[in-house]
Scaffold this active site. Structure first.
Site, PDB file in Angstrom:
ATOM      1  N   ASP A 124       0.852  -1.173   0.000  1.00 13.51           N
ATOM      2  CA  ASP A 124       0.000   0.000   0.000  1.00 13.51           C
ATOM      3  C   ASP A 124       0.903   1.244   0.000  1.00 13.51           C
ATOM      4  O   ASP A 124       1.843   1.319  -0.781  1.00 13.51           O
ATOM      5  CB  ASP A 124      -0.954  -0.065   1.204  1.00 13.51           C
ATOM      6  CG  ASP A 124      -2.042   0.994   1.198  1.00 13.51           C
ATOM      7  OD1 ASP A 124      -3.078   0.759   0.555  1.00 13.51           O
ATOM      8  OD2 ASP A 124      -1.856   2.053   1.819  1.00 13.51           O
ATOM      9  N   ASP A 251      -7.008  -8.580  -4.270  1.00 13.19           N
ATOM     10  CA  ASP A 251      -6.937  -7.145  -4.043  1.00 13.19           C
ATOM     11  C   ASP A 251      -7.217  -6.376  -5.337  1.00 13.19           C
ATOM     12  O   ASP A 251      -6.300  -6.098  -6.118  1.00 13.19           O
ATOM     13  CB  ASP A 251      -5.569  -6.735  -3.503  1.00 13.19           C
ATOM     14  CG  ASP A 251      -5.500  -5.249  -3.188  1.00 13.19           C
ATOM     15  OD1 ASP A 251      -6.566  -4.644  -2.947  1.00 13.19           O
ATOM     16  OD2 ASP A 251      -4.391  -4.686  -3.193  1.00 13.19           O
ATOM     17  N   HIS A 281      -6.303  -7.190   0.421  1.00 18.04           N
ATOM     18  CA  HIS A 281      -5.379  -6.065   0.289  1.00 18.04           C
ATOM     19  C   HIS A 281      -4.296  -6.124   1.361  1.00 18.04           C
ATOM     20  O   HIS A 281      -3.116  -5.953   1.074  1.00 18.04           O
ATOM     21  CB  HIS A 281      -6.172  -4.752   0.399  1.00 18.04           C
ATOM     22  CG  HIS A 281      -5.319  -3.527   0.292  1.00 18.04           C
ATOM     23  ND1 HIS A 281      -4.644  -3.185  -0.865  1.00 18.04           N
ATOM     24  CD2 HIS A 281      -5.034  -2.553   1.201  1.00 18.04           C
ATOM     25  CE1 HIS A 281      -3.985  -2.055  -0.667  1.00 18.04           C
ATOM     26  NE2 HIS A 281      -4.197  -1.653   0.577  1.00 18.04           N
TER      27      HIS A 281
END
Length: 305
Positions: A124, A251, A281
């Site tokens: 991320d 994801d 995710h």
């Protein structure tokens, strides 16, 4: 810059997170002194990995990976981004910029800890920040593991699921951190785990970081960070630095970026890039031990005879 610091008792008795807590002060002529919290495991003289988390989590996300890495003889350093975890929290959303987050992590990793020959593990925002760190300080790195992340420039639209998250954060009167983390996991978090994700944020005043980051992702070609990210792509795409993609199979936010990274990064060529099955995710939550084993294998492959 007005800063808040989460009381340490908020971090007491967190499940599976009894690692010693450290902090480093980073100083900047414009930003002043900011304390960055981190946890570290493994032998101090082992090969080093820098574990960077994203939005809206903190180093607690890496609790399943840290013991596996340490047992393999790897020094694992997991800092909290400024505004998250045990790190200081600027109160004003406007105090958070992409460039500042890159600089804060650069100062932490290289000025404060003097890390060298380090392997980035970025997920991320840990990749959005970490890949910039690599591109701008490439002589400090031995390799990259990119996990459910990317380096957007605003030249391509973000997925619909990301826009839904962006809008939910923008519109939330009360930002439910644990709910957002849960929404990115396949497994169901326990109440204690949800409380651990909420722990750094006693009230809304502490949440400027989680509120700010979605709006800092470049979504137009002329975004403030777009040019710097394009420069990072250019640098990375001409570097032979070993590069591994370890994306999950669940994801939709980042799935399109995996093939782009594998195709673009010279150091990714000829490698078997694993897909972490059954993970969302936040693959560190759903399959942390498996991702850690992937990192161990990658690091061992970098060792010279």
């Amino acid at each position: 810059m007005r800063l808040l610091r989460t009381p340490e008792d908020r971090f007491s008795d967190l499940p599976d997170f009894d690692f010693p807590a450290f902090h480093a002060d980073v100083d900047h002529p414009l930003h002043g002194i900011i304390r960055i919290g981190y946890v570290e495991t493994g032998p101090p003289d082992g090969p080093t990995v820098l574990l960077l988390h994203g939005e809206p989590s903190w180093s607690y996300l890496y609790r399943k990976m840290l013991p596996v890495l340490a047992e393999a003889g790897i020094r694992a350093v997991a800092p909290d981004l400024v505004g998250f975890g045990r790190s200081d929290k600027p109160v004003d959303v406007a105090d958070h910029t992409y460039a500042r987050h890159v600089e804060w992590m650069r100062a932490f990793a290289f000025d404060a800890l003097d890390l060298r020959d380090v392997v980035l593990v970025g997920q991320d925002w840990g990749g959005l920040i970490g890949l910039r760190l690599v591109a701008e300080n490439i002589d400090r790195f031995a390799g990259v593991v990119a996990a459910n992340t990317g380096l957007p420039t605003g030249d391509h639209d973000m997925p619909e699921q990301w826009w839904a998250f962006h809008d939910a954060v923008q519109n939330a009167q009360v930002l439910d951190i644990a709910r957002f983390v849960q929404s990115g996991c396949e497994r169901t978090l326990t109440e204690a785990e949800r409380a651990a994700y909420d722990a750094p944020f006693p009230n809304e005043m502490y949440k400027a970081g989680p509120r700010a980051l979605p709006a800092l992702v470049p979504t137009t070609p002329d975004d403030d960070a777009s040019e710097a990210n394009r420069a990072a792509w250019k640098k990375l795409s001409t570097s032979s630095l070993p590069f591994l993609c370890a994306f999950s199979d669940g994801d939709p936010i980042t799935e399109a970026m995996g093939p782009v990274l594998r195709r673009t990064m010279p150091g990714a060529a000829g490698r078997e890039h694993p897909t972490i099955a059954g993970a969302g995710h936040f693959l560190q939550e759903d399959a942390g031990e498996e991702l850690a084993r992937v990192v161990v294998e990658f690091v061992r492959g970098l060792e010279r005879p």
